[in-house]
Enzyme design. Structure first.
Site, mmCIF file in Angstrom:
data_model
loop_
_atom_site.group_PDB
_atom_site.id
_atom_site.type_symbol
_atom_site.label_atom_id
_atom_site.label_comp_id
_atom_site.label_asym_id
_atom_site.label_seq_id
_atom_site.Cartn_x
_atom_site.Cartn_y
_atom_site.Cartn_z
ATOM 1 N N HIS A 109 3.234 -29.553 -4.622
ATOM 2 C CA HIS A 109 4.364 -28.671 -4.328
ATOM 3 C C HIS A 109 5.249 -29.327 -3.273
ATOM 4 O O HIS A 109 4.761 -30.041 -2.394
ATOM 5 C CB HIS A 109 3.861 -27.309 -3.831
ATOM 6 C CG HIS A 109 4.972 -26.311 -3.714
ATOM 7 N ND1 HIS A 109 5.781 -26.244 -2.609
ATOM 8 C CD2 HIS A 109 5.427 -25.376 -4.583
ATOM 9 C CE1 HIS A 109 6.698 -25.293 -2.812
ATOM 10 N NE2 HIS A 109 6.504 -24.758 -3.993
ATOM 11 N N GLY A 188 13.723 -21.375 -2.085
ATOM 12 C CA GLY A 188 13.894 -20.466 -0.956
ATOM 13 C C GLY A 188 15.301 -20.438 -0.393
ATOM 14 O O GLY A 188 15.537 -19.925 0.702
ATOM 15 N N SER A 233 14.292 -20.294 -6.498
ATOM 16 C CA SER A 233 15.132 -19.086 -6.437
ATOM 17 C C SER A 233 15.262 -18.376 -7.779
ATOM 18 O O SER A 233 16.330 -17.874 -8.126
ATOM 19 C CB SER A 233 16.513 -19.419 -5.859
ATOM 20 O OG SER A 233 16.388 -19.917 -4.535
HETATM 21 P P1 13P Z 1 11.446 -19.506 -4.319
HETATM 22 O O1 13P Z 1 11.310 -18.767 -5.629
HETATM 23 O O2 13P Z 1 11.215 -18.623 -3.128
HETATM 24 O O3 13P Z 1 12.719 -20.290 -4.247
HETATM 25 O O4 13P Z 1 10.234 -20.572 -4.266
HETATM 26 C C1 13P Z 1 10.050 -21.415 -5.335
HETATM 27 C C2 13P Z 1 8.760 -22.122 -5.156
HETATM 28 O O5 13P Z 1 8.604 -22.939 -4.268
HETATM 29 C C3 13P Z 1 7.654 -21.804 -6.079
HETATM 30 O O6 13P Z 1 6.628 -22.726 -5.982
#
Ligand code: 13P
Length: 271
Positions: A109, A188, A233
């Site tokens: 990740h 995010g 997102s």
């Molecule tokens: P968000 O959906 O909060 O942007 O995060 C994506 C993510 O990192 C999933 O692994």
């Protein structure tokens, strides 16, 4: 719904460092109940879902999901160590993940890569350990904004993919892999890749997977079966359009997976 390509969409929630055991349990119950209540469109041939809770709740969530019949549920860890045991304080092994009743793990990740400085070769070693242990390994790849602006997206993603899969020398091992394309600049931030931007990279990833399968002597088109998820997102209001792209087979969801209704709203985007 299984699309014409036979890949069942997967909507997976990466809870990151959120939820106590009690909160995570309530969240998962809310989602499972929501799926049961919306049974139409969520039959066993509908979308699969996945929960990636903190390691401290893995057993609890796996137990809860083990008897659920509304759809297939993957439960996985957010990370694990490449070694199978030893003096690695604070780490968890593939056997520990399995012993919780979980069947999957996220690896590479972007927060592991960029906050915890995990390297491509460490991620490749973890991929091998995970697949050898029988876990469904979700390899996360994605470029930073600087890399995209410098038009290096395919090079960066191609390299991450190659390094992540390097130690999987058999085509059968590749079949146990899911890819998650998560552009770092979309995580995010509320800034989602457009469906066209995401589709372009997903198509590139599938093409690379085609070469990877071929290199390992695969006879069939294994890369046509591999699920490639988009992450960054994803919300109920942008999910359907992203998921309608031919090479986008689901979503890896951060923030919006922490609320049952919004996670279910994203599942509805599978159509
Ligand atoms: P968000 O959906 O909060 O942007 O995060 C994506 C993510 O990192 C999933 O692994």
């Amino acid at each position: 719904m299984t699309g014409s390509n036979n890949r069942t969409p997967l909507i997976a929630g990466n809870w990151k460092m959120n939820t106590t055991a009690e909160e995570g349990h309530a969240l998962a119950v809310g989602i499972l109940e929501g799926i049961s209540a919306r049974a139409v469109g969520f039959s066993t041939v509908g979308c699969d879902i996945g929960f990636y809770p903190p390691a401290t709740s893995l057993g609890l969530i796996a137990d809860l999901c083990s008897t659920f019949e509304g759809c297939r549920v993957l439960v996985g860890a957010q990370n694990m160590h490449a070694e199978t045991s030893g003096a690695f304080t604070g780490e968890i092994s593939s056997a520990m993940v399995l012993s919780c009743g979980a069947d999957s793990v996220l690896l590479g990740h972007s927060e592991r890569r960029h906050v915890f400085n995990e390297t491509d070769s460490e991620i490749g070693a973890k991929m091998e350990t995970a697949v050898d242990a029988g876990l469904t390994a979700v390899l996360c790849v994605g470029e930073t904004i600087e890399e995209r602006d410098a038009e290096n997206t395919t090079e960066v993603v191609g390299n991450q993919l190659e390094a992540g899969l390097e130690k999987l020398t058999e085509a059968a091992q590749l079949e146990e892999v899911i890819i998650a394309y998560e552009p770092v600049w979309a995580i995010g931030t509320g800034r989602t890749a457009t469906p066209a931007q995401a589709q372009e990279v997903h198509a590139f990833i599938r093409e690379q997977l085609g070469s990877a399968f071929e290199k390992r002597g695969a006879k069939g088109a294994g890369h046509e079966k591999t699920r490639i998820l988009y992450g960054g997102s994803v919300k109920p209001d942008n999910a359907a359009e992203l998921l309608s792209q031919p090479d986008i087979d689901g979503a890896l969801v951060g923030g919006a997976s922490l609320d049952a209704e919004s996670f279910l709203g994203i599942c509805e985007g599978c159509g």
